[in-house]
Design an enzyme around this catalytic site. Structure first.
Site, PDB file in Angstrom:
ATOM      1  N   ARG A 137     -17.035  19.186  -0.477  1.00 28.50           N
ATOM      2  CA  ARG A 137     -17.655  18.261   0.483  1.00 28.50           C
ATOM      3  C   ARG A 137     -16.982  16.896   0.486  1.00 28.50           C
ATOM      4  NH1 ARG A 137     -21.216  21.446  -1.825  1.00 28.50           N
ATOM      5  NH2 ARG A 137     -21.575  19.943  -3.483  1.00 28.50           N
TER       6      ARG A 137
ATOM      7  N   GLU B 184     -22.298  21.206 -18.772  1.00 29.42           N
ATOM      8  CA  GLU B 184     -23.456  21.429 -19.650  1.00 29.42           C
ATOM      9  C   GLU B 184     -23.300  22.764 -20.383  1.00 29.42           C
ATOM     10  OE1 GLU B 184     -27.073  21.152 -17.509  1.00 29.42           O
ATOM     11  OE2 GLU B 184     -28.307  21.348 -19.310  1.00 29.42           O
TER      12      GLU B 184
HETATM   13  P1  AMP Z   1     -20.890  15.946 -11.622  1.00 27.62           P
HETATM   14  O1  AMP Z   1     -19.561  16.393 -12.119  1.00 27.62           O
HETATM   15  O2  AMP Z   1     -22.037  16.377 -12.458  1.00 27.62           O
HETATM   16  O3  AMP Z   1     -20.913  14.457 -11.329  1.00 27.62           O
HETATM   17  O4  AMP Z   1     -21.133  16.694 -10.246  1.00 27.62           O
HETATM   18  C1  AMP Z   1     -20.472  16.241  -9.111  1.00 27.62           C
HETATM   19  C2  AMP Z   1     -20.020  17.354  -8.225  1.00 27.62           C
HETATM   20  O5  AMP Z   1     -20.992  18.383  -8.101  1.00 27.62           O
HETATM   21  C3  AMP Z   1     -19.784  16.803  -6.841  1.00 27.62           C
HETATM   22  O6  AMP Z   1     -18.582  17.371  -6.330  1.00 27.62           O
HETATM   23  C4  AMP Z   1     -21.004  17.200  -6.048  1.00 27.62           C
HETATM   24  O7  AMP Z   1     -20.634  17.661  -4.786  1.00 27.62           O
HETATM   25  C5  AMP Z   1     -21.659  18.312  -6.852  1.00 27.62           C
HETATM   26  N1  AMP Z   1     -23.081  18.057  -7.134  1.00 27.62           N
HETATM   27  C6  AMP Z   1     -23.630  17.782  -8.337  1.00 27.62           C
HETATM   28  N2  AMP Z   1     -24.939  17.674  -8.271  1.00 27.62           N
HETATM   29  C7  AMP Z   1     -25.263  17.863  -6.975  1.00 27.62           C
HETATM   30  C8  AMP Z   1     -26.500  17.865  -6.242  1.00 27.62           C
HETATM   31  N3  AMP Z   1     -27.683  17.654  -6.846  1.00 27.62           N
HETATM   32  N4  AMP Z   1     -26.450  18.096  -4.916  1.00 27.62           N
HETATM   33  C9  AMP Z   1     -25.261  18.308  -4.302  1.00 27.62           C
HETATM   34  N5  AMP Z   1     -24.081  18.340  -4.929  1.00 27.62           N
HETATM   35  C10 AMP Z   1     -24.070  18.112  -6.254  1.00 27.62           C
END
Ligand code: AMP
Length: 176
Positions: free
Chosen positions: A63, A100
């Protein structure tokens, strides 16, 4: 001048238990489908970096691509996709990171950024910061400077911002 963009929140849809139980997924497709909302996101992101001498805009799969591409167009610079392993066809550099449960990695073409390039990294959601941190480390490992990081929505309660340390992290919306 700071423009109030809090109304963009109304164009996000929360889908519970997607893609698995316990996740509240932030669906940006209603926002993408609304011309005023989409234009506001792109103009706000591009406007924030117009004087930052950005050489490349980096979008994170998948996205992130949808926002990074029009921002790169607005800034008049090239677009670089950062992808999950096995998607890019040519020679890649890779950065692994811890989830995680388990591990993941991000990849970029080795000729996509070079030493001294000033890059802006864009994604839709900043959650734990793992993906963004790995992307920044990947680009910095190739000699680029991460001028900034811009996301549509920051899930503040997950603390992603802190993991990105001294980098300039901006978000249009924050969920505390
Ligand atoms: P993180 O690595 O945990 O910061 O997760 C970020 C990536 O996962 C991004 O590319 C987001 O598009 C996706 N992502 C994580 N959590 C969500 C959520 N609650 N809703 C939508 N996309 C998420």
């Amino acid at each position: 001048m700071t423009i109030d963009v809090s109304w963009l929140r109304d164009h996000l849809r929360e889908v519970t238990d997607f893609p698995r139980a316990g996740i509240a997924f932030k669906d940006i497709t209603p926002l993408l489908a609304d011309p005023a909302a989409f234009r506001t996101v792109v103009n706000t992101m591009a406007g924030a970096w117009v004087d930052a001498s950005v050489d490349r805009v980096v979008g994170i799969e998948a996205r992130g691509f949808l926002l990074a591409a029009p921002v790169a167009y607005c800034l008049g610079v090239g677009l670089v996709p950062v992808r999950k392993p096995g998607k890019l066809p040519w020679e890649v550099a890779e950065q692994a990171y811890v989830l995680e449960y388990g591990e993941d990695a991000v990849q970029v073409h080795t000729d996509a950024v070079g030493a001294g390039d000033r890059v802006l990294v864009i994604d839709d959601v900043l959650a734990t910061g793992g993906t963004m941190g790995a992307t920044c480390a990947l680009l910095e490992g190739m000699g680029a400077t991460v001028v900034g990081v811009h996301v549509l929505l920051e899930l503040g309660f997950l603390g992603g911002r802190a993991t990105l340390e001294e980098r300039d992290v901006r978000s249009l919306l924050v969920e505390a």
